[in-house]
Design a protein around this motif. Structure first.
Motif, PDB file in Angstrom:
ATOM      1  N   ASN A 191     -23.690 -46.101 -15.268  1.00  0.00           N
ATOM      2  CA  ASN A 191     -23.322 -47.515 -15.329  1.00  0.00           C
ATOM      3  C   ASN A 191     -23.262 -48.077 -13.908  1.00  0.00           C
ATOM      4  O   ASN A 191     -22.884 -47.375 -12.980  1.00  0.00           O
ATOM      5  CB  ASN A 191     -21.954 -47.687 -15.986  1.00  0.00           C
ATOM      6  N   LEU A 197     -26.341 -41.137 -25.542  1.00  0.00           N
ATOM      7  CA  LEU A 197     -25.912 -41.950 -24.403  1.00  0.00           C
ATOM      8  C   LEU A 197     -25.740 -43.420 -24.797  1.00  0.00           C
ATOM      9  O   LEU A 197     -26.551 -43.977 -25.529  1.00  0.00           O
ATOM     10  CB  LEU A 197     -26.929 -41.839 -23.266  1.00  0.00           C
ATOM     11  N   VAL A 198     -24.667 -44.003 -24.290  1.00  0.00           N
ATOM     12  CA  VAL A 198     -24.410 -45.436 -24.492  1.00  0.00           C
ATOM     13  C   VAL A 198     -24.086 -46.029 -23.131  1.00  0.00           C
ATOM     14  O   VAL A 198     -23.245 -45.496 -22.406  1.00  0.00           O
ATOM     15  CB  VAL A 198     -23.211 -45.658 -25.453  1.00  0.00           C
ATOM     16  N   TRP A 199     -24.748 -47.126 -22.779  1.00  0.00           N
ATOM     17  CA  TRP A 199     -24.559 -47.729 -21.466  1.00  0.00           C
ATOM     18  C   TRP A 199     -23.520 -48.856 -21.509  1.00  0.00           C
ATOM     19  O   TRP A 199     -23.355 -49.516 -22.545  1.00  0.00           O
ATOM     20  CB  TRP A 199     -25.878 -48.322 -20.953  1.00  0.00           C
ATOM     21  N   ASP A 200     -22.884 -49.052 -20.361  1.00  0.00           N
ATOM     22  CA  ASP A 200     -22.021 -50.223 -20.125  1.00  0.00           C
ATOM     23  C   ASP A 200     -20.908 -50.393 -21.148  1.00  0.00           C
ATOM     24  O   ASP A 200     -20.616 -51.505 -21.602  1.00  0.00           O
ATOM     25  CB  ASP A 200     -22.870 -51.513 -20.071  1.00  0.00           C
ATOM     26  N   GLN A 201     -20.306 -49.273 -21.543  1.00  0.00           N
ATOM     27  CA  GLN A 201     -19.178 -49.366 -22.465  1.00  0.00           C
ATOM     28  C   GLN A 201     -17.998 -50.035 -21.774  1.00  0.00           C
ATOM     29  O   GLN A 201     -17.828 -49.920 -20.551  1.00  0.00           O
ATOM     30  CB  GLN A 201     -18.776 -47.981 -22.936  1.00  0.00           C
ATOM     31  N   TYR A 212     -32.107 -39.451 -24.044  1.00  0.00           N
ATOM     32  CA  TYR A 212     -30.842 -40.150 -24.316  1.00  0.00           C
ATOM     33  C   TYR A 212     -29.979 -39.458 -25.364  1.00  0.00           C
ATOM     34  O   TYR A 212     -28.856 -39.880 -25.611  1.00  0.00           O
ATOM     35  CB  TYR A 212     -31.127 -41.596 -24.777  1.00  0.00           C
TER      36      TYR A 212
END
Lengths: 211, 245
Positions: free
Chosen positions: A34, B4-8, A191
């Motif tokens: 991030n 994967l998960v972005w910008d949580q 991912y």
């Protein structure tokens, strides 16, 4: 026969944006990066050297290329601290100036055209054998309009052998040219899925998926 | 398994600001450094050198690092010019939920020497401008068992147990009953490794002793006790490993 035509609708293409940064430590799963705001590819080599005879250019030789880049961001994954020489004792105490470790990286850059704008497609960049130089930081007292610090990290890579090609540490997969099934398969590895952890595929694995 | 998960939410972090600087001169009392405006970490070393074989990059080596920095301030303690000193300063950590109050990092510097880089006096004009002073800080790394020498340790408040952090800050900044001081790197590492709320001591005879607050360790009756804390990891249904925490 084909007559050339310029600026056909849909052919006015451009690149824009960066997202989906992922760090792949040498052990463990890939982790989301991030706050990654830019990747500036500044690969050394690839320059043309000219040789002359009797005052006339006789030969041009292109130097071998490597992949180096400058990453910029507001933050980095905790796992990256250890890789850039700042390991922790696991209790909140960090040691600077320690050995750096290699890692993999992937990120996505956008492709656009005149018909659909920035949603035309994207490129998946997969980087192998990267190592980060130390990053300087500049902390300043907060004024009346505080602004976050941006960090920069210079990375250098060592290329990976590829059968039938020159070694490279940087592969690019273009979503407008690869099949949807192949893109999905690659992204599932990069991912992760509900049943698999994210990881960086080997070059051989990638080539097999993108035949 | 992890997808994967972005910008949580809560994971969009950033760093900002510098504050709470303290100078720890060798042989004299620590001093608050008011007026510190910036610290620019420009450490030497840590750069890559590439080696080639057959026209291809074969390996990349990163050179050893030493912490150096440029600092700017409105005013400075006299002790800055009087020999080696230690120093601490705090930089803030923010995220999308807590803003600039998410946490902070305490930077500990050892064996620091300062030299003037800039003094900027100007005649007062129609508007008076404050003079700022620039300094270059250089450090000599300290040997640390099992690690490469370093003169720069960092403590992250978001990864440190609150009680440990409060106790360590009481050492750095002093209390009503104790003077502030900068613990050595070895002392700091020991403090972090040793600090616990419940201490388990192996008596060496097949028994062990648990020491901790009455609110955590209670006698249920004359022969049974309870430890209500994260000290035990179960190996199986009947066995467990217990350790200080």
């Amino acid at each position: 026969m084909t007559q050339l035509v310029w600026r056909v609708a849909g052919d006015r293409r451009f690149e824009a944006g960066l997202d989906r940064g992922v760090l792949y430590p040498p052990t463990g799963n890939g982790v989301v990066w991030n706050g990654l705001t830019s990747v500036k590819e500044n690969s050394p080599g690839g320059d043309v050297t000219s040789y002359y005879m009797d005052g006339v250019r006789y030969l041009n030789i292109v130097g071998f290329e490597e992949f180096d880049a400058v990453l910029e961001g507001f933050s980095c994954p905790d796992e990256f601290l250890d890789l850039q020489g700042m390991p922790s004792n696991g209790k909140g105490l960090f040691f600077t100036a320690q050995p750096h470790k290699p890692f993999g990286l992937s990120y996505r850059t956008g492709l656009g055209n005149d018909l659909v704008g920035v949603d035309y497609g994207y490129k998946l960049h997969v980087v192998y054998n990267a190592i980060s130089e130390s990053a300087g930081k500049s902390y300043e007292t907060m004024g009346d309009s505080p602004s976050p610090i941006k960090s920069t990290w210079n990375i250098a890579t060592v290329p990976v052998a590829i059968t039938g090609r020159r070694p490279t540490a940087h592969l690019i997969i273009d979503s407008t040219k690869a099949s949807l099934a192949a893109m999905t398969a690659v992204e599932n590895i990069l991912y992760g899925t509900a049943g698999t952890n994210p990881r960086i595929p080997t070059v051989v694995e990638l080539l097999a998926l993108l035949v | 398994m992890t997808k994967l998960v972005w910008d949580q939410s809560g994971l969009r972090g950033f760093e900002i600001g510098v504050t709470k600087a303290v100078l720890y001169p060798v042989g004299s009392s620590p001093l608050v450094w008011n007026g510190l405006l910036s610290v620019k970490d420009n450490s030497v070393g840590g750069k890559s050198t590439s080696y080639f074989i057959d026209g291809q990059r074969f390996m990349t080596d990163i050179s050893p690092e030493a912490f150096t920095a440029g600092v700017e301030a409105y005013i400075y303690p006299d002790a800055l010019t009087q020999g080696p000193f230690g120093m601490t300063y705090v930089t803030q950590l923010g995220n999308d939920l807590d803003g600039t109050a998410h946490g902070y990092q305490i930077h500990l510097l050892y064996n620091v020497l300062a030299s003037y880089s800039e003094k900027n006096y100007q005649s007062s004009g129609s508007k008076s401008e404050t003079t700022t002073f620039g300094w270059d800080l250089a450090t000599t790394p300290v040997k640390i068992d099992g690690m490469f020498p370093t003169a720069h340790l960092i403590i992250d408040s978001t990864k440190t147990r609150p009680g440990l952090l409060a106790d360590f800050e009481a050492i750095l900044y002093g209390t009503a009953g104790t003077a502030p001081r900068l613990p050595t790197p070895a002392e700091t590492i020991f403090f972090f490794d040793d600090w616990c709320i419940v201490r388990i001591t192996d008596n060496g005879d097949g028994t062990w002793t648990a020491t901790g607050p009455d609110s955590i360790i209670t006698m249920l009756d004359a022969n049974n006790f309870q430890i209500a804390y994260e000290t035990a990891i179960f190996v199986d249904a009947d066995n467990y490993t217990i350790s200080s925490y």
